[in-house]
Scaffold this motif. Structure first.
Motif, PDB file in Angstrom:
ATOM      1  N   VAL A 165       0.873  -1.534  -0.272  1.00 30.91           N
ATOM      2  CA  VAL A 165      -0.260   0.204  -0.345  1.00 30.91           C
ATOM      3  C   VAL A 165       0.913   1.330   0.046  1.00 30.91           C
ATOM      4  N   GLU A 166       0.669   1.549  -1.278  1.00 32.58           N
ATOM      5  CA  GLU A 166       1.705   3.111  -1.357  1.00 32.58           C
ATOM      6  C   GLU A 166       2.925   3.068  -1.203  1.00 32.58           C
ATOM      7  N   GLY A 167       3.258   1.526  -1.602  1.00 33.26           N
ATOM      8  CA  GLY A 167       4.945   1.230  -2.144  1.00 33.26           C
ATOM      9  C   GLY A 167       5.489   0.597  -0.147  1.00 33.26           C
ATOM     10  N   HIS A 168       4.483   0.326   0.296  1.00 34.88           N
ATOM     11  CA  HIS A 168       5.085  -0.185   1.598  1.00 34.88           C
ATOM     12  C   HIS A 168       4.273  -1.383   2.164  1.00 34.88           C
ATOM     13  N   LEU A 169       4.723  -2.365   3.042  1.00 33.93           N
ATOM     14  CA  LEU A 169       4.242  -3.426   3.477  1.00 33.93           C
ATOM     15  C   LEU A 169       4.630  -3.584   5.140  1.00 33.93           C
ATOM     16  N   ASP A 170       4.257  -3.840   5.973  1.00 38.16           N
ATOM     17  CA  ASP A 170       4.828  -3.945   7.209  1.00 38.16           C
ATOM     18  C   ASP A 170       3.339  -5.342   7.676  1.00 38.16           C
ATOM     19  N   GLN A 171       3.679  -6.433   7.339  1.00 37.11           N
ATOM     20  CA  GLN A 171       3.125  -7.816   7.910  1.00 37.11           C
ATOM     21  C   GLN A 171       3.878  -8.852   9.281  1.00 37.11           C
ATOM     22  N   ARG A 172       2.765  -9.273  10.024  1.00 29.46           N
ATOM     23  CA  ARG A 172       3.666 -10.161  10.772  1.00 29.46           C
ATOM     24  C   ARG A 172       2.922 -11.429  10.368  1.00 29.46           C
ATOM     25  N   VAL A 173       3.777 -12.365  10.242  1.00 29.19           N
ATOM     26  CA  VAL A 173       3.880 -14.023   9.626  1.00 29.19           C
ATOM     27  C   VAL A 173       2.649 -14.282  11.236  1.00 29.19           C
ATOM     28  N   PHE A 174       2.096 -15.477  10.276  1.00 29.18           N
ATOM     29  CA  PHE A 174       0.961 -16.069  11.257  1.00 29.18           C
ATOM     30  C   PHE A 174       1.194 -17.567  10.740  1.00 29.18           C
ATOM     31  N   TYR A 175       1.422 -18.436  11.581  1.00 32.40           N
ATOM     32  CA  TYR A 175       1.273 -19.808  11.355  1.00 32.40           C
ATOM     33  C   TYR A 175      -0.407 -20.610  11.777  1.00 32.40           C
ATOM     34  N   GLU A 176      -0.261 -21.568  11.223  1.00 28.05           N
ATOM     35  CA  GLU A 176      -1.036 -22.778  12.512  1.00 28.05           C
ATOM     36  C   GLU A 176      -0.801 -23.091  13.446  1.00 28.05           C
ATOM     37  N   GLU A 177      -1.887 -23.597  14.415  1.00 28.08           N
ATOM     38  CA  GLU A 177      -1.767 -24.048  15.080  1.00 28.08           C
ATOM     39  C   GLU A 177      -1.124 -25.233  15.550  1.00 28.08           C
ATOM     40  N   ASP A 178       0.237 -25.716  16.032  1.00 29.63           N
ATOM     41  CA  ASP A 178       1.116 -25.951  16.567  1.00 29.63           C
ATOM     42  C   ASP A 178       1.456 -27.038  14.597  1.00 29.63           C
ATOM     43  N   SER A 179       1.681 -25.767  14.017  1.00 24.10           N
ATOM     44  CA  SER A 179       2.361 -26.220  12.616  1.00 24.10           C
ATOM     45  C   SER A 179       4.075 -26.163  12.978  1.00 24.10           C
ATOM     46  N   VAL A 180       5.194 -26.629  11.633  1.00 27.09           N
ATOM     47  CA  VAL A 180       6.269 -26.358  12.451  1.00 27.09           C
ATOM     48  C   VAL A 180       6.876 -25.784  11.108  1.00 27.09           C
ATOM     49  N   GLU A 181       5.992 -25.631  10.238  1.00 27.47           N
ATOM     50  CA  GLU A 181       6.402 -24.976   8.800  1.00 27.47           C
ATOM     51  C   GLU A 181       7.419 -24.109   9.009  1.00 27.47           C
ATOM     52  N   GLU A 182       8.117 -23.759   8.494  1.00 26.34           N
ATOM     53  CA  GLU A 182       8.758 -22.894   8.226  1.00 26.34           C
ATOM     54  C   GLU A 182       9.488 -22.223   6.520  1.00 26.34           C
ATOM     55  N   LEU A 183       9.637 -20.742   6.662  1.00 27.44           N
ATOM     56  CA  LEU A 183       9.852 -20.416   5.866  1.00 27.44           C
ATOM     57  C   LEU A 183      10.849 -20.148   5.137  1.00 27.44           C
ATOM     58  N   SER A 184      11.228 -20.577   3.862  1.00 27.32           N
ATOM     59  CA  SER A 184      11.934 -20.472   2.487  1.00 27.32           C
ATOM     60  C   SER A 184      12.562 -19.268   2.030  1.00 27.32           C
ATOM     61  N   CYS A 185      11.284 -18.990   1.610  1.00 24.21           N
ATOM     62  CA  CYS A 185      11.417 -17.357   0.157  1.00 24.21           C
ATOM     63  C   CYS A 185       9.792 -16.532   0.950  1.00 24.21           C
ATOM     64  N   ILE A 186      10.824 -15.200   0.040  1.00 26.72           N
ATOM     65  CA  ILE A 186       9.798 -14.325   0.313  1.00 26.72           C
ATOM     66  C   ILE A 186      10.432 -13.477  -1.272  1.00 26.72           C
ATOM     67  N   ARG A 187       9.179 -13.225  -1.297  1.00 28.06           N
ATOM     68  CA  ARG A 187       8.871 -12.836  -2.951  1.00 28.06           C
ATOM     69  C   ARG A 187       8.541 -11.563  -3.746  1.00 28.06           C
ATOM     70  N   LEU A 188       8.795 -10.558  -3.773  1.00 26.60           N
ATOM     71  CA  LEU A 188       8.311  -9.618  -4.339  1.00 26.60           C
ATOM     72  C   LEU A 188       7.645  -9.712  -5.816  1.00 26.60           C
ATOM     73  N   ILE A 189       6.796  -9.089  -5.801  1.00 26.23           N
ATOM     74  CA  ILE A 189       5.856  -9.066  -7.288  1.00 26.23           C
ATOM     75  C   ILE A 189       5.147  -8.447  -8.168  1.00 26.23           C
ATOM     76  N   VAL A 190       6.196  -7.306  -9.432  1.00 27.30           N
ATOM     77  CA  VAL A 190       5.199  -5.820  -9.453  1.00 27.30           C
ATOM     78  C   VAL A 190       4.004  -7.049 -10.461  1.00 27.30           C
ATOM     79  N   LEU A 191       3.391  -6.426  -9.536  1.00 26.47           N
ATOM     80  CA  LEU A 191       1.808  -6.624 -10.257  1.00 26.47           C
ATOM     81  C   LEU A 191       1.335  -5.758 -11.571  1.00 26.47           C
ATOM     82  N   ALA A 192       1.948  -4.908 -12.223  1.00 29.66           N
ATOM     83  CA  ALA A 192       1.470  -3.507 -12.728  1.00 29.66           C
ATOM     84  C   ALA A 192       3.263  -3.018 -13.379  1.00 29.66           C
ATOM     85  N   SER A 193       2.920  -3.125 -15.207  1.00 28.12           N
ATOM     86  CA  SER A 193       4.113  -1.997 -14.910  1.00 28.12           C
ATOM     87  C   SER A 193       3.991  -1.453 -15.195  1.00 28.12           C
ATOM     88  N   GLN A 194       5.636  -0.256 -15.198  1.00 26.71           N
ATOM     89  CA  GLN A 194       5.252   1.004 -14.067  1.00 26.71           C
ATOM     90  C   GLN A 194       6.556   1.874 -15.121  1.00 26.71           C
TER      91      GLN A 194
END
Length: 412
Positions: free
Chosen positions: A352-381
């Motif tokens: 939103v206006e070039g900025h994201l600040d978001q907590r990451v939540f996991y399913e209860e009892d989840s042991v899954e861990e994050l491996s990638c963070i990907r920024l995607i361009v949705l429209a050419s500028q």
């Protein structure tokens, strides 16, 4: 005269409040969350509110609610801008019929001129509150056939993580008790939960007395009319104070601790810059010329991590230029060989206006861990893009140990 109207209203619409047959028209049969939004002099928070609703709830929670937004301002320019923004930022939810946007033509409203002056309010405020009563009534009327319960919120709130689960818990406890509303907030009409079978009666009430007083006062009178005094406190009881609105006390995160990672991109970079600049915690930034739709920048963690918060900053921090106009951040799991990315991604949220600040939540009892963070361009500028910094917070080791011990105790 008002008392006479109220008695007539009771006889016509509310004497048998359960006699409003309803056919489910949606697979999301638990909860409809309604938001009515108009222009505000100091800007709109509607997009932030929608982001909070979707990203503070888990994927399993999202299966049990839909969101209906009533764009209630007649200004066609504003309507066009909001429809465009919502369609772009929340496209997956619209396609899944989890987000519905409606508008009511002004010609459908009751008269908004020569209104009564009540409670020593100015004519402008009386006109505003009278229209707001009808805004809410149109929204509730649309929401009647979509679910078992209806939650009303305003367009400038944030929701605490896991709010759906907490509401379900409370509703289950009150299932066999007499109540008209459950109150999840002290903020006006925000956080009021109704059974949808009661909405037709409330809709009629709001239309009938729309110019008498603001909606929160009308709701109090609606309680007096329908709920015997012995149940009044129960019906208006704040069952989970400060659970959902306003947002819970902020967690203290400290400084980001970006774990070791590689950064890959297909964007055309400026001279003498490398993608790693977007991730290093210093004043360097990654500059890109004319990003196009589909471009990506992916942070590939050396080891999977329990990431708890991500912040993405684009654009100049002083002039506010060169930010990513339309983009989103995705979370990646199951890394590919040779550090080329991940096999699957889920949406974290839009910028939103070039900025994201978001907590990451996991399913209860989840042991899954994050491996990638990907920024995607949705429209050419057609401009430069500065990816100023990607900031990552991981779960502290002591919290991991504590959680592991807790899980061990439960298992034992």
């Amino acid at each position: 005269r008002t008392l006479a109207w109220a008695l007539w209203f009771w006889e016509q619409f509310c004497k048998y409040p359960g006699d409003h047959p309803r056919a489910h028209t949606s697979i999301f049969e638990l909860l409809t969350i309604g938001i009515s939004s108009v222009q505000h002099p100091r800007g709109s928070y509607l997009l932030d509110t929608l982001q909070s609703l979707f990203f503070a709830s888990s994927s399993s929670e999202q299966k049990h609610f839909i969101v209906v937004v009533h764009l209630a301002d007649p200004d066609p320019k504003w309507l066009g801008q909001m429809i465009s923004s919502i369609s772009t930022l929340f496209k997956p939810y619209i396609q899944a019929r989890q987000l519905i946007v409606i508008n009511t033509p002004l010609k459908s409203y009751l008269p908004l001129k020569d209104l009564k002056k009540n409670l020593h309010d100015s004519p402008a405020y009386v006109a505003f509150s009278s229209k707001q009563n009808m805004d809410y009534a149109f929204l509730m009327n649309f929401a009647t056939n979509h679910s078992d319960y209806f939650l009303m919120i305003e367009d400038d709130v944030k929701c605490a993580p896991g709010f759906v689960t907490q509401i379900v818990t409370i509703v289950s406890a009150w299932e066999n008790k007499s109540w008209l509303t459950l109150n999840f907030s002290q903020l006006g009409f925000t956080g009021k939960l109704f059974r949808t079978r009661d909405l037709p009666c409330l809709v009629h009430f709001l239309f009938l007395f729309y110019q008498e007083m603001p909606c929160d006062y009308l709701l109090a009178h609606f309680h007096d009319l329908l709920i015997p005094s012995v149940f009044y406190h129960m019906g208006n009881y704040s069952v989970f104070e400060d659970t959902c609105f306003p947002v819970e006390k902020e967690k203290v995160f400290g400084e980001p601790d970006n774990p070791v990672a590689n950064v890959l991109t297909d964007m055309m970079a400026g001279l003498n810059v490398i993608p790693q600049y977007a991730y290093i915690l210093n004043k360097e930034c990654y500059s890109v010329l004319d990003p196009v739709e589909g471009n990506y920048l992916t942070v590939i963690l050396e080891k999977p991590q329990k990431v708890i918060r991500i912040e993405v900053l684009t654009g100049s921090d002083k002039q506010g230029l060169y930010w990513l106009q339309q983009g989103q951040v995705e979370l990646g799991y199951d890394p590919l060989e040779n550090s080329r990315g991940c096999t699957r991604y889920t949406l974290l949220g839009p910028l939103v206006e070039g900025h994201l600040d978001q907590r990451v939540f996991y399913e209860e009892d989840s042991v899954e861990e994050l491996s990638c963070i990907r920024l995607i361009v949705l429209a050419s500028q057609k401009s430069w893009l500065l990816v100023r910094q990607i900031r990552v917070w991981t779960q502290p080791e002591e919290e991991k140990i504590g959680n592991d011990n807790m899980e061990k105790d439960i298992t034992d």
